[in-house]
Every structure is written in structure tokens, then in C-alpha cells.
Write a protein that holds these residues in place. Structure first.
Motif, PDB file in Angstrom:
ATOM      1  N   ASP A 146       0.855  -1.225   0.026  1.00 41.31           N
ATOM      2  CA  ASP A 146       0.073   0.016  -0.017  1.00 41.31           C
ATOM      3  C   ASP A 146       0.744   1.319  -0.068  1.00 41.31           C
ATOM      4  O   ASP A 146       0.451   2.452   0.304  1.00 41.31           O
ATOM      5  N   ASN A 170       6.579   9.481   0.992  1.00 48.33           N
ATOM      6  CA  ASN A 170       5.251   9.006   1.027  1.00 48.33           C
ATOM      7  C   ASN A 170       4.766   8.713  -0.279  1.00 48.33           C
ATOM      8  O   ASN A 170       5.290   9.275  -1.187  1.00 48.33           O
ATOM      9  N   THR A 179       0.951   7.395  -2.242  1.00 50.99           N
ATOM     10  CA  THR A 179      -0.462   7.110  -2.215  1.00 50.99           C
ATOM     11  C   THR A 179      -0.723   6.438  -3.419  1.00 50.99           C
ATOM     12  O   THR A 179      -0.288   6.824  -4.785  1.00 50.99           O
ATOM     13  N   HIS A 180      -1.820   5.480  -3.622  1.00 52.43           N
ATOM     14  CA  HIS A 180      -1.796   4.783  -4.884  1.00 52.43           C
ATOM     15  C   HIS A 180      -3.476   5.185  -5.018  1.00 52.43           C
ATOM     16  O   HIS A 180      -4.312   5.261  -4.260  1.00 52.43           O
ATOM     17  N   HIS A 181      -3.766   5.410  -6.459  1.00 51.97           N
ATOM     18  CA  HIS A 181      -5.111   5.864  -6.651  1.00 51.97           C
ATOM     19  C   HIS A 181      -5.691   5.195  -8.078  1.00 51.97           C
ATOM     20  O   HIS A 181      -4.961   4.826  -8.814  1.00 51.97           O
TER      21      HIS A 181
END
Length: 951
Positions: A488, A774, A776-778
Motif C-alpha cells: 500500500d 510517502n 499513495t495509490h489511486h
């Protein structure tokens, strides 16, 4: 002085003093070096690559014993004194445990000798002398500690106090490895202050437990006595092996003790037979798993159904065993059928993709036929049947271990060759030898066989076996597959492919042992409930929680193999195995349809329904459980009654093979552990080279694995950050691979990939020389077409935080999708408060349509070169950085899309659009000269024929 019948006893000493001497000298070496080091060089030996005192305040073992004088010399002196008692201890242990014809005591003694020599390696070659060889000797020593510890426990005489202490110390030793690895990762990966000090405490604990485990031998050696006797002539004494009373009594008892499991008579011939069987199992899984990736090449280039997909049905050849004449040929002449299956391994000799595909399909056809025939033939001999089933399971583990060692590519696949890391010729030679060895005994088909079971349905076990085969292939054929499901992004909140892929292999090994030794437990409904719960946890959670579910699921699936195959062979092999492979094929197609729905007939029915595929798989396994219990399963007592010597011997070979594979996996995990000390190419100038490349699933135009060719051009172009699209290979049709492992390790880069394969995209990946702070996956809005993945990462570039967005837009046919996706990406870019670079595949023309959403006031982004009108897919956008260069590099035959590159200077304001000649550009700001003109290996600057530079 006392006398004996041969002369005068000058000195006598209890054998326990060998243990005491070994313990005292070893502890003096380690603790003496610790005391001296802390006294003389405290601040130096507690410092590591990240922190010093007061953040770190206790030294590691290596820093204590190898870095400074005089503690290094003191340690080596005492370890030298320890060597004599050490070899004497091994000799006495062998005398204590030796039995006539027993193999295990010899094996354990040999392991002890090798382990002692390896100890000398890391003691006298310190980390300061040669870090690599020190680590090799150290990890080899730890690897050999496992069979030494388990062997001593298994052979321990019936001394309750000694056994209790051994179990306690062994448990503490292996239990300490878990927090040891955890805090090492906290130090190495997360750079947590103080983590290395805690790691050091666990490391020193390992030393205490390791030496303490051997110290327990003092309780066993009290029955020995050393004597120095003054004699004349040759001694008349007889060498009588020691035996304890409990074991003597057990010889008269019909019951089998756990010790006898390891002290049966062994032979190297039988062990070679077992290894040949395991390698045959490795061949089966290697050939089967290569079929999908060779088929995938054709629809990949056709962008739709090619017709070659029909070859997935090559697995259903067991249906032919329903014909009596064919069944007799396969059973009585299995050697020739196994040899024909090697067509799948000879495919690499052809450069023509179609030829390789048909060779692999032929190999799959014959290998499924051969293994099914062998199971049917051996069913009258439980010992040999169990050995064959074990070989199939161990072959899967061996296949996964081989991919773990080769960074997710199987070295004998037809997409491999000598140029890209293949071991095809070696694998083929070993395969021929393994077939000849494993089939050298008389054909068992000539023996009288019981008739097939006429009662009950053959459909139920076929359904169960089909579901199980799919589960094994889709989740366990690569150690990183389940990790990519739960990954993640950064900061790291879950497992890494290395080293945690070894956990999956350990879980598979544990499941294999349950199926081998407790088959009655494996097929219970309670265990089935545990498996279903684990599958749900795995599917619904990310990070460590999801991975814990994955490990339990891996254990469960492996445990089912023996009972499901034994249930299937009670019926006609043509019906059960033919139908099971047909059902397996249906699952494989569903596994493809969930992501390829835009290109296949009926695709929308399974769009993004991995949850449905997982549920039906577990339901199919439940049907198999019902089939195994329907006819009255054997109880544990009945199974023990069948535990005759030959069967125990086969099991012992299987356990030894498993231990060897798991030790190899642990060694690989240690040797491949990432260093995380990566440096950009032009650190002095604070230059960043960023790129975007659509890599076509790491298969080049000629169907060869392309990771090495990709590595070479990325390295030579000096790319610091690159986005890779069409990069999710974690499906059966793509070989369950992870190309980021090889690229990140060889290039020295951090890797992020996502969203994972359970999110149904074609994949996006980010490789970076800079730490990923950091990410994030979208998933962007996609109401009609394929899903669009994106990774938004914050990188620490020379002390400044910069965002990088990697994005793959949907297809040209889905206008609404692309419009919504452009708006979603524009919002992501606009919301970022930092300098930002977009590395993307946009499917739009410059200055038209959705381009004006990506480059807009809302996004605040600029095109790297708005005058470049000849673009359709790949774009680099930026803001808040000084752009100094732009280049387009031809792809050669690696893929169907070029490489686009941008150069930026970090920490300076944005420049102008004025193009300047290269002569005005500092050397450190320039693109490499080697790609000018004709370039190298088909890669060159094109479109502009040279890079562009800006003021």
C-alpha cells in the motif's frame, strides 16, 4: 595410581568437561571483546551508518569483534582456544547418537563440522577485512545452525532435563530471529534512531542461546570418561557404541518413536531418487507456469483475442487416460512420456515466438499426462504414491525458490536465455538426468492394480482439485505475488518482496509438513473454515494484517495437496484429472477476464470481480473437502498403522529436501536484502533526470524477458526517477512476475508499484534514486473502460520535498473515462503544495482536448516542451522546478513505446522556454553522448535527433 587391564591410568576426566571448556572459552571470547570494546572504543563501536551516541548506545556483535584492536585479537584468541573442545564435542555427540546403519547421526555430525569451519570464516575474516565474505560465512553459519539444532533435538538421548533445556534454548534462538529481523528493518529501511541498539541486544542474545544450546551436552556427556593410559603394545579394547536404555527397550516395541523417523537406514541412492523426483516436480511447475506467459505475448501485440489462447487447453490431456490403450502406454512407459514433456524446456532454442509457444504447449500436454499416469500407477503402493505427491508439492516450492533467487523470473522459462539470465541449458540437462533417474525402476503399471472406484461421483474430487490447482498457481507460484496484493505504498506498512518473500516460502513448507504428517487434520471442516477466513482477511486488508491472512492461506492450500490427489485417484484418472484441469482452465480465464474485460467477449460480466473468483475458488475447495470425507476418511490411528518403514523413509527424504529448500530461501533473503544507500547520478549539481516509459509487461518484441535490456538503457541514460507503465505482471498469463525487483536491485533504486493486482489495472511503477518519503495509490474514474492507475509519491531530493505523479490514462475508445480521469489527475496535481513532476500516458494530442485539463490553471502544470507537437501518449509535465533538458529516446525492440526524459535542477526557480545550444550547457547538466547519432543497441535520440536544452 589406578590400574586397568591394559595399563596405568595417568589421567581421567569426565566428558562433561569438554562441554564446559567449550562454553567458557566461547563466552570469554565474546564477552571479553564486549567489555574491552566498551571500555576503549565505546563511541566508535556504537556508531552505525545513520546514528551514533546517544541515539545508539550498545554495539553490534560485528562492530565489537571485528573493527578494533585489541578486542578483535582477544576475541580471535579465545575462539581459537574454543576450536579444540568444539571438534571434540561434535565427536562425542556422534558417539552418543550413532546407531548401526543410521544416516541421521552422520548427517548431523557432518553439519556440525561444516558449521564449525564456517564459524572460523566469519571470525577470522571480519566485516572490516571483507564485508561480503564475512556476511557469506555468517549467513552460511546461521543456515547450518537450523539442521544442527533440529538434528540434536531429534537425536537427543532420553534425558528429560537435557531435552527440556534444548527445547527452551532452541525456541529462544529461533524466536529471537523474528524481533531481530524486525529491528534490523526498522534501522535499515526506516532509519529509526535507536533501532540498531535494540537489534544489537537481540544479536547478542543469539550468541548466548547458541553457545548455551551446545552447553547442554554436558548433561549427556557425564556418561563418558576420557583416560590417558600408560600401556605396552596395542590396545585390546573394543569400540562399543553407547546406547541408552530407553532406545534398547524400544527395539522390542512395535510402536515407532519420533527418533526412529530419523534413524532409519538411509542410502545416497534413495536420496538421489528423491531429489530426482523433486526436480521432476520443479519441471512440472516450470513448464505449466510458462504456458500463460508465452500465450500472453500474442494478445498483447494483437490488442485482443489472437486465437492462440486456445492452447491454454493443453492441460486437459489427462482425458486421454480414459482410453484403455493410451492409459496402459502412459503407465507402462512413463519414462518416454516424461521425456516428451521436456519439449517445454527446449523452447528456448527457437527465436520464433510461435515455435516457442507450441513447444511449451506440447510440454504441458505431456507433463500433465505423465504426472496423472504416475499417480494412477502408484496408487497400489502408498509409500511411492506419497513420495510422488510430495515431489509435486516440493516442486512448487522449488519453483518459487528459484524465482526468489532469480528475482521473480524462472531461469528455465522459454522467455529466458543466456543473455537475460537464463539457465536453460543447465536446467534441460538436469531435467533429462532427473527423468532417467526417477523412472529407472521397473514400470509399476505391470503390477496388479485395484480397479477404479465405481462408487461415488468423480466430479466432486475433480472440482476440488481444479480449485486447488488454480489457488496454488495463482497465489503461490511466486513468493512476491501475495505481497503485491497487500502493498500500500510508503512509508512501509507491510511486507517487502525481499526479505519477506521467504515468509511465504516458509508458510508453504509448513503446509507441506501438515499435509505429509497430519493428512487427517488437513481435510477437516474446521481447517477449511480457517482457510476461508484467511482468504477473506487476505483479500480485504492491506499491510501486515492482509499478509498474515495470506500466509495462513498458503499453509492451508499446500496442506490439501496429498488428500485431494488421493481422493482423485480413487476414480478413473481420465475423468477426475481431465475434468480438474478443465476446471482449472476456467479459473485461469476468469483470472484474466477480471482485468482484460475491455478486450475479451463477455468481459463486463467479470469486470473487477477478483472477489468472485476468490470466493468460487474456496467453494470449489470446499467441494473437494466434502469428497475426501464422503467415503469415511481414515482416522489418525489408521494412518499411523500404515506408517511402515519404506513410507517413513520416503517422508524423511521429503523433509530433508524441504529443509534444504527453506535454508536456501533464507540465504537468498539475507543476500538480497536491499542496502537502501542509493545515490543520484549528479548529486554535486543537484540535477534530476526523470523519465517515463511504457514497458509492455517486460516482454520484448521477440518474446524474451526484457528486464536486463531495460536496466542497461536506464543506467546508461543516468535516469534518477522513472515511471514504468504496463508493469503489473502478477497474473498467471504474465508469469506471476515482478520486474521492479530486478530493476530496483541492479540499478540501486527504491521501488513503488500499485495499485496491486487485486485492483485490476495494467500497472504503474515508480523507481527512484531518492528516498520515497510517502506515496499513495489511486484509481481514477473509469465507468466504461479499463481502470487507470496512478502513484503520487513525495521524494526527498537533495533535502527538498518534490512530488512525482506516475499515471496511465484509459484507452482512446472511452472518451468519458479519459475526460473524468484528466479532471481527477488535475485535481491531484492542483492539491499538491510541493514542486511536482507528472510522468504520464495521456492519450491526447498536444494543446487539444483533455491536454488543456492537464495543463491548466487548476493544475498549475507546464508542458516540458509545448512545441513538441508529435506526441500522443507519453507526456512529462512539471512545476516549481528549473527544467534544463528534454530528450526522446528510441525503444529498440524492447517495447512499442519510446523513452521520454526530462532534466531538472532542484532548488532553483523555473527557467524560460528559450532553447540553447549544448555548448552553453554545463557538462553535468547534459544527456549522455553515447545516444547521439546511431546510438547504442538500437537506442538513440530521435524526433529532434538530439536533446533539447533550455535556459
Amino acid at each position: 595410581m589406578p590400574k586397568d587391564k591394559d595399563g596405568t591410568v595417568l589421567v581421567s576426566m569426565s566428558g562433561k568437561w569438554v562441554s564446559h571448556t567449550h562454553t567458557v572459552t566461547a563466552y570469554c571470547g565474546f564477552l571479553g571483546a564486549l567489555i574491552v570494546g566498551m571500555s576503549l572504543h565505546f563511541h566508535k563501536i556504537v556508531r552505525n551508518e545513520h546514528y551514533g551516541y546517544p541515539d545508539e548506545w550498545f554495539p553490534s556483535v560485528s562492530a565489537t569483534i571485528g573493527d578494533r584492536y585489541p578486542e578483535r585479537s582477544l576475541f580471535q584468541l579465545f575462539i581459537c582456544l574454543t576450536s579444540g573442545p568444539r571438534f571434540a564435542l561434535i565427536f562425542l555427540w556422534f558417539l552418543l547418537t550413532a546407531r548401526a546403519g543410521a544416516f541421521a547421526p552422520k548427517f548431523v555430525a557432518t553439519v556440525g563440522l561444516i558449521r564449525s569451519l564456517l564459524c572460523g570464516g566469519w571470525v577470522y575474516i571480519t566485516s572490516t577485512d571483507d564485508h561480503d565474505y564475512h556476511d557469506i560465512f555468517m549467513i552460511s553459519y546461521l543456515v547450518f545452525t537450523l539442521p544442527w539444532t533440529l538434528g540434536c533435538l531429534a537425536l537427543s538421548p532420553m534425558n528429560r532435563t537435557a531435552i527440556r533445556y534444548r527445547k527452551l534454548l532452541a525456541g529462544l534462538f529461533f524466536g529471537t530471529l523474528v524481533p531481530l529481523i524486525y529491528f534490523f528493518i526498522q534501522h535499515k529501511v526506516h532509519k529509526v534512531a535507536g533501532a540498531y541498539t535494540i537489534y544489537a541486544f537481540f544479536e547478542w542474545s543469539l550468541i548466548l542461546f547458541d553457545v548455551g544450546f551446545d552447553a547442554v551436552t554436558a548433561l549427556d556427556f557425564e556418561g563418558f570418561e576420557f583416560r590417558v593410559v600408560d600401556v605396552k603394545g596395542v590396545s585390546k579394547g573394543k569400540n562399543v557404541a553407547l546406547s541408552d536404555a530407553v532406545l534398547e527397550k524400544s527395539k522390542m516395541d512395535k510402536k515407532h518413536t519420533p527418533q526412529q523417523f530419523l534413524t532409519e537406514t538411509y542410502s545416497w541412492n534413495d536420496m538421489l531418487d528423491a531429489l530426482a523426483d523433486v526436480y521432476s516436480g520443479f519441471m512440472f511447475w516450470s513448464i505449466l507456469t510458462s504456458l500463460g506467459v508465452t500465450i500472453w505475448y500474442f494478445p498483447l501485440w494483437h490488442m485482443g483475442i489472437s486465437g492462440y489462447e486456445v492452447l491454454v487447453m493443453a492441460t486437459v490431456s489427462p482425458f486421454l487416460l480414459g482410453i484403455g490403450s493410451i492409459r496402459r502406454i502412459v503407465v507402462n512407459h512413463s519414462r518416454y512420456v516424461y521425456l516428451l514433456s521436456l519439449f517445454g524446456l527446449t523452447a528456448f532454442t527457437s527465436k520464433v515466438p510461435e515455435t516457442r509457444l507450441f513447444s511449451v504447449a506440447a510440454g504441458v500436454w505431456f507433463t500433465t499426462l505423465a504426472w496423472t499416469g504416475s499417480f494412477f500407477a502408484e496408487r497400489a503402493q502408498p509409500g511411492r504414491l506419497e513420495a510422488k505427491v510430495s515431489a509435486l508439492s516440493l516442486g512448487l516450492i522449488a519453483s518459487s525458490v528459484a524465482k526468489f533467487a532469480c528475482r521473480s523470473n524462472n531461469p528455465i522459462w522459454p522467455i529466458m536465455n543466456t543473455a537475460n539470465g537464463g539457465w536453460n541449458k543447465t536446467g534441460l540437462v538436469l531435467a533429462v538426468l532427473a527423468v532417467l533417474r526417477s523412472t529407472r525402476k521397473g514400470p509399476v503399471g505391470e503390477l496388479p492394480l485395484p480397479p477404479p472406484n465405481k462408487s461415488g461421483s468423480s466430479i466432486l474430487p475433480a472440482i476440488g482439485l481444479g480449485g486447488l490447482l488454480f489457488g496454488l498457481h495463482s497465489l503461490l507460484s511466486d513468493s512476491s505475488t501475495m505481497i503485491t496484493w497487500v502493498w500500500d505504498g510508503y512509508p512501509v506498512k507491510g511486507p517487502l518482496a525481499v526479505p519477506h518473500g521467504a515468509y511465504a516460502l516458509a508458510a508453504m513448507g509448513a503446509g507441506f509438513l501438515i499435509g505429509l504428517l497430519r493428512e487427517d487434520l488437513a481435510r477437516t471442516w474446521t481447517f477449511y473454515g480457517v482457510g476461508c477466513t484467511a482468504a477473506a482477511i487476505f483479500y480485504r486488508n492491506s499491510g501486515w494484517i492482509g499478509y498474515y491472512g495470506a500466509l495462513v492461506l498458503a499453509l492451508y492450500l499446500m496442506a490439501l495437496v496429498p488428500s485431494f490427489i488421493q481422493s482423485a485417484i480413487k476414480h478413473s484418472p481420465g475423468k477426475t484429472f481431465g475434468l480438474s484441469f478443465l476446471i482449472y482452465n476456467v479459473f485461469v480465464l476468469a483470472h484474466v477476464w477480471v482485468v482484460a474485460y475491455a478486450f475479451v467477449p463477455g468481459g463486463p460480466l467479470l469486470r473487477e470481480r477478483t472477489d468472485l473468483v476468490m470466493t468460487v475458488t474456496m467453494l470449489a475447495i470446499g467441494v473437494g473437502i466434502f469428497a475426501t470425507t464422503r467415503h469415511g476418511p481414515k482416522s489418525a490411528r489408521e494412518l499411523r498403522a500404515e506408517d511402515f518403514p519404506s513410507r517413513r523413509r520416503f517422508r524423511s527424504y521429503a523433509v530433508y529436501s524441504l529443509v534444504g529448500l527453506e535454508l536456501f530461501a533464507a540465504s537468498i533473503a539475507y543476500m538480497r536484502f536491499p542496502s537502501f544507500d542509493y545515490q543520484p547520478y549528479h548529486e554535486g549539481e543537484k540535477v534530476l533526470t526523470a523519465g517515463i516509459w511504457t514497458v509492455h509487461f517486460a516482454l520484448d518484441n521477440d518474446m524474451w524477458s526484457s528486464e536486463r535490456r531495460m536496466r542497461d538503457v536506464i543506467k546508461e541514460l543516468e535516469v534518477d526517477v522513472i515511471g514504468l507503465l504496463e508493469s503489473d505482471l502478477q497474473r498467471i498469463i504474465m508469469g506471476n512476475r515482478d520486474m521492479t525487483q530486478f530493476l530496483a536491485e541492479d540499478l540501486g533504486m527504491y521501488a513503488d508499484f500499485g495499485p496491486g493486482p487485486n485492483k485490476h489495472t495494467w500497472g504503474a511503477a515508480l523507481l527512484s534514486k531518492f528516498p520515497i518519503v510517502n506515496s499513495t495509490h489511486h484509481l481514477l474514474p473509469s465507468p466504461a473502460g479499463e481502470l487507470a492507475p496512478a502513484i503520487l509519491a513525495t521524494l526527498d531530493m537533495y533535502g527538498e520535498m518534490v512530488d512525482v505523479l506516475v499515471f496511465h490514462s484509459g484507452q482512446e475508445e472511452d472518451a468519458l473515462d479519459r475526460k473524468l480521469q484528466s479532471e481527477g489527475i488535475a485535481k491531484l496535481m492542483g492539491d499538491s503544495p510541493r514542486p511536482l513532476i507528472l510522468l504520464s500516458y495521456l492519450v491526447t494530442k498536444p494543446k487539444q482536448g483533455n491536454y488543456n485539463t492537464y495543463v491548466s490553471e487548476a493544475s498549475r502544470m507546464k508542458d516540458i516542451d509545448s512545441s513538441d507537437w508529435d506526441r500522443w501518449c507519453e507526456y512529462i509535465l512539471y512545476r516549481g522546478l528549473k527544467r534544463i533538458g528534454y530528450a526522446r529516446v528510441s525503444r529498440s525492440t524492447i517495447t512499442d513505446t519510446e523513452i521520454q526524459l526530462g532534466k531538472f535542477v532542484i532548488g532553483e526557480p523555473e527557467g524560460t522556454d528559450e532553447i540553447i545550444p549544448e555548448s552553453e550547457v554545463p557538462v553535468g547538466y547534459r544527456f549522455p553522448d553515447m545516444f547521439k547519432g546511431q546510438g547504442v543497441r538500437g537506442h538513440k535520440y530521435h524526433v529532434f535527433n538530439e536533446p533539447r536544452y533550455y535556459r
